[in-house]
Design a protein around this motif. Structure first.
Motif, mmCIF file in Angstrom:
data_model
loop_
_atom_site.group_PDB
_atom_site.id
_atom_site.type_symbol
_atom_site.label_atom_id
_atom_site.label_comp_id
_atom_site.label_asym_id
_atom_site.label_seq_id
_atom_site.Cartn_x
_atom_site.Cartn_y
_atom_site.Cartn_z
ATOM 1 N N UNK A 135 33.167 36.926 42.447
ATOM 2 C CA UNK A 135 34.347 36.158 42.053
ATOM 3 C C UNK A 135 35.379 37.135 41.525
ATOM 4 N N UNK A 136 36.502 37.252 42.206
ATOM 5 C CA UNK A 136 37.512 38.242 41.833
ATOM 6 C C UNK A 136 37.917 38.088 40.370
ATOM 7 N N UNK A 137 37.923 39.231 39.658
ATOM 8 C CA UNK A 137 38.332 39.230 38.263
ATOM 9 C C UNK A 137 37.267 38.761 37.296
ATOM 10 N N UNK A 138 36.062 38.492 37.791
ATOM 11 C CA UNK A 138 34.987 37.986 36.935
ATOM 12 C C UNK A 138 33.700 38.711 37.313
ATOM 13 N N UNK A 139 33.039 39.289 36.334
ATOM 14 C CA UNK A 139 31.829 40.070 36.596
ATOM 15 C C UNK A 139 30.571 39.210 36.716
#
Length: 507
Positions: A470-474
């Motif tokens: 998920x882009x921007x979320x680790x």
């Protein structure tokens, strides 16, 4: 097209409307955009055979993603939209369902052709003559296009388009053609020059908007009664610059001479814009010249070949000749719903209606980004409009909007710029784009009041998948991939108020 009054038949000074019934069928409900396009002579020439330019300098366009449209003119003095407020009868022409003939006759008989218009409530009704008089007060002391373009750059915009001249006729540069430009009212100040310099400083492609119609230069031959009224109702007067019925009739010789003058005028101004500022990447025509199609004066107007000679790598909109390098969509209601095979662009506003600076509220950035995603998933750019104030500045709310877009684009720009729609071998349950070995699956932002829930997203491919995130979320996402179908679980807890992007890395 319905027959107009005898006055219209005698004067016949709206050549732009010739043959437009071939393009826009008369529907039961008024379509404002189509009517405006009809009035300014936007047609589609399906027989031209023109294909988009293959010049290397123009190939940036199909994957540009997001651009800034800047509608600005003397209308900002009165905080009204550009050009169209000077047209009488829009409260009738834009009415859906149609107004009954008796009510229209009552307005016509009263001589107050704005009767019932929303402008009466805000004291903003304006005649063409009063509109043009705003030019004497237009002197933007705080004009700083660098600030606009810097914010656009940060927001992930790759090109910009400024209204060098709208239908109102006021040229934002000191034109040698005509007598209604900064040369006559601002001591020769060149607003276009500063804009171009700002684009170059921040690396944005330079676009210039130019209206084919010019209601100022065409004023003595122009009907200022809105097109839709004359089309739908009988006995509608032809109105002059003071919104009074015309009492004079132009001869055929006078009209023909005027057409030749308009051809020279348009050719001269377009040549100036494409000669005086170095490389211009796009010309955004909006409407045809004030010359009947097929009239011999067209041979004296600027041609597509002459435009490409002046600017070999330029991208040309289709709204002047009836053909150009890309397809145009206008307004949120026209969002493309299918993948475009050729180049395409949607132009729309950051405000809830209106192109120039008005007090209308801003759209939520979540909605803007949702629409941008729908465009890119269908191979379409979005040209998002901001209207500066009379001082030449964008409002704090506009900069706040741009900053919010910038924050999202810092994480997700690769899914928008230099990305394109999925090819026929792949599909997804949500809007999606592709770029090299990456695929981007978009979870649209929820509508106001809509509850966010856990969501399952599917993606079908003949390729192999290396990574899912998920882009921007680790946080790790649960997924499965079997027989070419990916299934990804996205918990509601991981969602944000803006669109979220699942990034797939292909092997």
């Amino acid at each position: 097209m319905k027959k107009r009054s005898l006055i219209y038949a005698l004067v016949a000074h709206l050549p732009l409307l010739c043959g437009l019934n071939r393009v826009f069928a008369q529907n039961k409900e008024t379509d404002k955009v189509k009517m405006e396009h009809a009035q300014i002579g936007i047609v589609e020439d399906t027989k031209s055979g023109y294909k988009h330019t293959i010049h290397p300098g123009a190939q940036w366009f199909p994957q540009a993603g997001l651009g800034m449209f800047i509608h600005w003119s003397i209308a900002s003095i009165k905080q009204i939209d550009l050009s169209w407020p000077m047209m009488a009868g829009t409260q009738i022409g834009w009415r859906s369902p149609k107004m009954d003939s008796a009510s229209v006759k009552k307005i016509m008989d009263s001589g107050n052709y704005f009767a019932g218009n929303a402008c009466e409530k805000t004291n903003s009704c304006i005649t063409p003559a009063e509109y043009w008089a705003l030019a004497k007060d237009f002197n933007p002391q705080n004009y700083d296009p660098e600030k606009w373009i810097k914010a656009a750059k940060e927001a992930g915009m790759t090109y910009a388009v400024l209204t060098a001249r709208h239908h109102d006729g006021f040229a934002m540069w000191p034109s040698a053609y005509g007598n209604f430009s900064t040369k006559n009212y601002m001591g020769g100040r060149d607003l276009v020059k500063d804009y171009v310099a700002a684009c170059r400083k921040y690396g944005l492609k330079v676009g210039i908007y130019y209206s084919g119609p010019d209601w100022y230069q065409n004023g003595d031959f122009q009907d200022f009664m809105y097109y839709g009224v004359g089309r739908n109702y009988p006995n509608i007067p032809v109105l002059d610059q003071n919104l009074r019925p015309r009492t004079t009739v132009k001869t055929e010789a006078e009209k023909q001479q005027h057409y030749h003058e308009m051809a020279a005028y348009v050719k001269g101004q377009v040549t100036e814009l494409l000669s005086n500022y170095g490389q211009i990447d796009m010309i955004w025509f909006d409407g045809s010249a004030d010359i009947p199609r097929g009239n011999k004066a067209w041979s004296e107007c600027i041609t597509m070949a002459e435009i490409h000679k002046l600017q070999p790598g330029i991208v040309v909109s289709p709204r002047f000749y009836g053909y150009g390098d890309y397809k145009t969509f206008e307004s949120d209601k026209a969002l493309p719903t299918t993948k475009q095979d050729g180049w395409a662009e949607l132009c729309t506003t950051i405000t809830e209606g209106g192109w120039g600076y008005t007090s209308r509220p801003m759209k939520p950035v979540s909605l803007v980004l949702n629409n941008l995603i729908k465009c890119r998933a269908n191979n379409t750019n979005m040209l998002l409009n901001y209207g500066p104030t009379k001082e030449g500045v964008l409002t704090p709310a506009m900069y706040s909007s741009l900053a919010e877009i910038a924050g999202w684009m810092k994480v997700n720009a690769s899914a928008i710029k230099d990305a394109q729609a999925l090819d026929a071998s792949e599909s997804a349950s949500v809007p999606a784009t592709s770029a090299a070995k990456h695929r981007y699956l978009f979870l649209l932002a929820p509508k106001k009041g809509e509850k966010v829930v856990d969501e399952q997203v599917t993606f079908t491919t003949k390729g192999s998948i290396k990574n899912v995130s998920l882009a921007g979320n680790r946080a790790a996402l649960k997924y499965s991939f079997e027989n070419g179908q990916l299934s990804v679980q996205v918990p509601a807890a991981l969602r944000t108020a803006l669109p979220d992007v699942i990034e797939l890395e292909m092997k």
